[in-house]
Design a protein around this motif. Structure first.
Motif, short mmCIF file in Angstrom:
data_model
loop_
_atom_site.label_atom_id
_atom_site.label_comp_id
_atom_site.label_asym_id
_atom_site.label_seq_id
_atom_site.Cartn_x
_atom_site.Cartn_y
_atom_site.Cartn_z
N ALA A 9 0.86 -1.18 0.00
CA ALA A 9 0.00 0.00 0.00
C ALA A 9 0.90 1.23 0.00
O ALA A 9 1.96 1.22 0.63
CB ALA A 9 -0.93 0.01 1.21
N ARG A 10 0.50 2.28 -0.70
CA ARG A 10 1.30 3.48 -0.83
C ARG A 10 0.72 4.59 0.03
O ARG A 10 -0.50 4.80 0.05
CB ARG A 10 1.36 3.93 -2.30
CG ARG A 10 1.74 2.82 -3.27
CD ARG A 10 3.18 2.40 -3.13
NE ARG A 10 3.52 1.35 -4.13
CZ ARG A 10 4.73 0.88 -4.34
NH1 ARG A 10 5.76 1.35 -3.63
NH2 ARG A 10 4.96 -0.06 -5.23
N GLY A 11 1.62 5.32 0.73
CA GLY A 11 1.19 6.34 1.67
C GLY A 11 1.55 7.74 1.24
O GLY A 11 2.41 7.96 0.37
N SER A 12 0.91 8.71 1.89
CA SER A 12 1.24 10.12 1.69
C SER A 12 2.51 10.47 2.44
O SER A 12 3.00 9.69 3.27
CB SER A 12 0.09 11.00 2.18
OG SER A 12 -0.10 10.81 3.57
N ARG A 13 3.04 11.66 2.19
CA ARG A 13 4.29 12.05 2.83
C ARG A 13 4.16 12.01 4.36
O ARG A 13 5.08 11.61 5.06
CB ARG A 13 4.70 13.45 2.37
CG ARG A 13 5.97 13.95 3.03
CD ARG A 13 6.36 15.33 2.53
NE ARG A 13 6.68 15.31 1.10
CZ ARG A 13 7.10 16.39 0.44
NH1 ARG A 13 7.20 17.56 1.05
NH2 ARG A 13 7.40 16.30 -0.85
N GLY A 14 3.02 12.42 4.89
CA GLY A 14 2.81 12.42 6.35
C GLY A 14 2.30 11.10 6.89
O GLY A 14 2.02 10.99 8.09
N LEU A 15 2.15 10.08 6.03
CA LEU A 15 1.73 8.73 6.41
C LEU A 15 0.30 8.67 6.94
O LEU A 15 -0.08 7.70 7.60
CB LEU A 15 2.68 8.11 7.45
CG LEU A 15 4.18 8.11 7.13
CD1 LEU A 15 4.94 7.36 8.23
CD2 LEU A 15 4.47 7.48 5.79
N THR A 16 -0.50 9.67 6.63
CA THR A 16 -1.86 9.70 7.16
C THR A 16 -2.91 9.33 6.12
O THR A 16 -4.08 9.15 6.47
CB THR A 16 -2.19 11.08 7.72
OG1 THR A 16 -1.92 12.08 6.72
CG2 THR A 16 -1.36 11.38 8.96
N GLU A 17 -2.52 9.20 4.86
CA GLU A 17 -3.45 8.76 3.81
C GLU A 17 -2.77 7.63 3.04
O GLU A 17 -1.59 7.71 2.70
CB GLU A 17 -3.79 9.92 2.87
CG GLU A 17 -4.49 11.08 3.56
CD GLU A 17 -4.75 12.22 2.61
OE1 GLU A 17 -5.62 12.05 1.72
OE2 GLU A 17 -4.09 13.27 2.74
N TRP A 18 -3.55 6.58 2.74
CA TRP A 18 -2.98 5.38 2.13
C TRP A 18 -3.83 4.94 0.94
O TRP A 18 -5.06 5.02 0.97
CB TRP A 18 -2.88 4.25 3.16
CG TRP A 18 -1.85 4.56 4.20
CD1 TRP A 18 -2.03 5.29 5.34
CD2 TRP A 18 -0.47 4.21 4.16
NE1 TRP A 18 -0.84 5.40 6.02
CE2 TRP A 18 0.14 4.74 5.32
CE3 TRP A 18 0.31 3.47 3.27
CZ2 TRP A 18 1.48 4.56 5.61
CZ3 TRP A 18 1.65 3.29 3.55
CH2 TRP A 18 2.23 3.83 4.71
#
Length: 458
Positions: free
Chosen positions: A126-135
């Motif tokens: 799974a790929r995440g956003s820079r802040g790891l809050t959206e995947w």
């Protein structure tokens, strides 16, 4: 920072919780089931801890990934659920243990996914956003169940580097009855190459220190060694078919070295010494965050079901409480004298509030249900008990001798006891109305005691 990235204050939620057994300083969501820590990473000046999570009940079902983050290991924020089972996808039956890594600048989770009851796990990305809050979950499989007739079970991917190349391991069970670690090349994160059965309980040291039918949550990290040697730590949780979230074998480790196979170029692990990673009955499925200057570990502590004869909580009580499971405090790993030495992360001193005792001897009461005690000196047996006017319930007992130093944390229903230069003990106990934590020291021992308090927010 957006509201999504900032999250909600975990300490504030804990302070409002009505259950006295609920931890105030070990962060976790106010409701739901949690187990294994996952995806530990340090990104953008924050520590991120993901964990297996069922937000809908206090039962192990439809496992997601929860998410906490902190700038300092003291002040924690809870973020929205990171990963959820995808209907019809390779993780339809749950998003299980895994890691988070950087893949060309994109935060990427690699985790065990199971698509159907009785099905084999696969490594899902799974790929995440820079802040790891959206995947973004698109059902991408990096490693299917291996086409190896000797392998009967696989789970829990972990990544490491060796001689500049990226490798992965997974825990496994074999048709022979041995537990094993499987090895993969992961040059391309979306396409792992299976290299075979890498290490098993056929090794005499492994059979002694890591006895199991399946090794769960295997990981291989370098740990600081006071001797200056480059020491590798192989740690695994020890699964038996008779277990159901009750793991009497706990977690074992081996210390050794990595070398390159002269023929294949693959890494070869040679163990030299081993032991238990925790001496208590309520510790399992840890994960290690390997940083340039230190290695930090979090573990899972489940609720006591009473299967081992200790006073615990039945399923009805757990359902009524609405929560189950928590993560240990972060622990710092090192090697001293050829053995694993585990201590609480130094940042935890920031939880020390008002001193309640200095050099106290004999029997002393700890303040409330959250406290830290540091015990030095003395020789003989000490006990930690839950005491009331009507009864005294022993929770933990051990001996001290010579220059021993112990750090004891109590937080609601979890107790963590650290012995300097050794490994800790984790256990659970449930205070009842009118009970108080009491520490009974042997002759010559002294204790400094602090009540715990949350640091001020900035």
């Amino acid at each position: 920072m957006s509201n999504l990235e900032r999250g909600t204050d975990a300490a504030a939620a804990a302070a409002r919780h009505p259950d006295p057994a609920f931890p105030r300083f070990h962060p976790r969501p106010a409701q739901g089931w949690i187990n294994d820590p996952n995806g530990l990473c340090y990104v953008g000046g924050r520590y991120h801890v993901f964990f297996q999570y069922n937000p809908d009940s206090a039962r192990h079902d439809r496992i997601c990934w929860g998410h906490l983050s902190s700038p300092d290991l003291l002040r924690w924020e809870e973020h929205p659920v990171a990963l959820r089972p995808q209907p019809g996808g390779p993780d339809a039956l749950g998003c299980w243990t895994g890691v988070v890594t950087d893949d060309g600048g994109v935060p990427t989770a690699a985790y065990s996914g199971v698509s159907a009851a009785g099905g084999h796990s696969q490594v899902v990305l799974a790929r995440g956003s820079r802040g790891l809050t959206e995947w973004r979950q698109e059902g991408q499989v990096a490693a299917p169940f291996p086409a190896d007739p000797h392998v009967t079970a696989v789970r829990d991917p972990y990544l490491f580097t060796f001689h500049g190349r990226r490798y992965a391991v997974q825990g496994a069970g074999l048709a022979s009855g041995h537990a094993a670690v499987l090895l993969y090349r992961a040059d391309k994160l979306d396409d792992w190459r299976y290299e075979g059965i890498w290490f098993t309980t056929e090794d005499a040291l492994a059979a002694r220190h890591l006895p199991a039918e399946i090794w769960e949550c295997p990981q291989l990290v370098r740990v600081p060694d006071s001797s200056g040697a480059e020491t590798c730590l192989l740690m695994a949780s020890l699964w038996l078919a008779s277990d159901y979230h009750h793991h009497p074998n706990g977690v074992g480790y081996l210390l050794g070295s990595l070398a390159e196979d002269p023929v294949t170029g693959l890494p070869v692990f040679t163990p030299a010494k081993g032991g238990k990673a925790d001496l208590g009955p309520d510790f399992y499925a840890p994960q290690i965050l390997s940083l340039p200057d230190r290695a930090l570990l979090w573990g899972w502590s489940n609720e006591v079901s009473g299967l081992d004869g200790r006073a615990g909580r039945g399923q009805e009580q757990t359902d009524a409480a609405g929560w189950a499971g928590l993560l240990t405090f972060p622990r710092q790993l090192a090697v001293h004298g050829g053995s694993l030495a585990v201590k609480p992360a130094s940042e935890l001193r920031g939880y020390r509030g008002t001193p309640r005792a200095k050099g106290a001897a004999g029997t002393l009461h700890l303040p409330g249900w959250t406290a830290e005690a540091v015990v030095t000196g003395g020789e003989g047996r000490f006990r930690l008990v839950l005491a009331s006017a009507a009864q005294s319930r022993p929770v933990f007992a051990d001996t001290v001798a010579g220059g021993d130093e112990l750090s004891i944390f109590v937080d609601g229903s979890i107790v963590e006891v650290y012995r300097h230069g050794s490994v800790p003990a984790t256990l659970r106990a449930y205070p009842e109305p009118g009970e108080q934590w009491r520490l009974e020291l042997p002759h010559g021992a002294a204790a400094d005691v602090w009540e715990l308090r949350q640091p001020a927010t900035t």
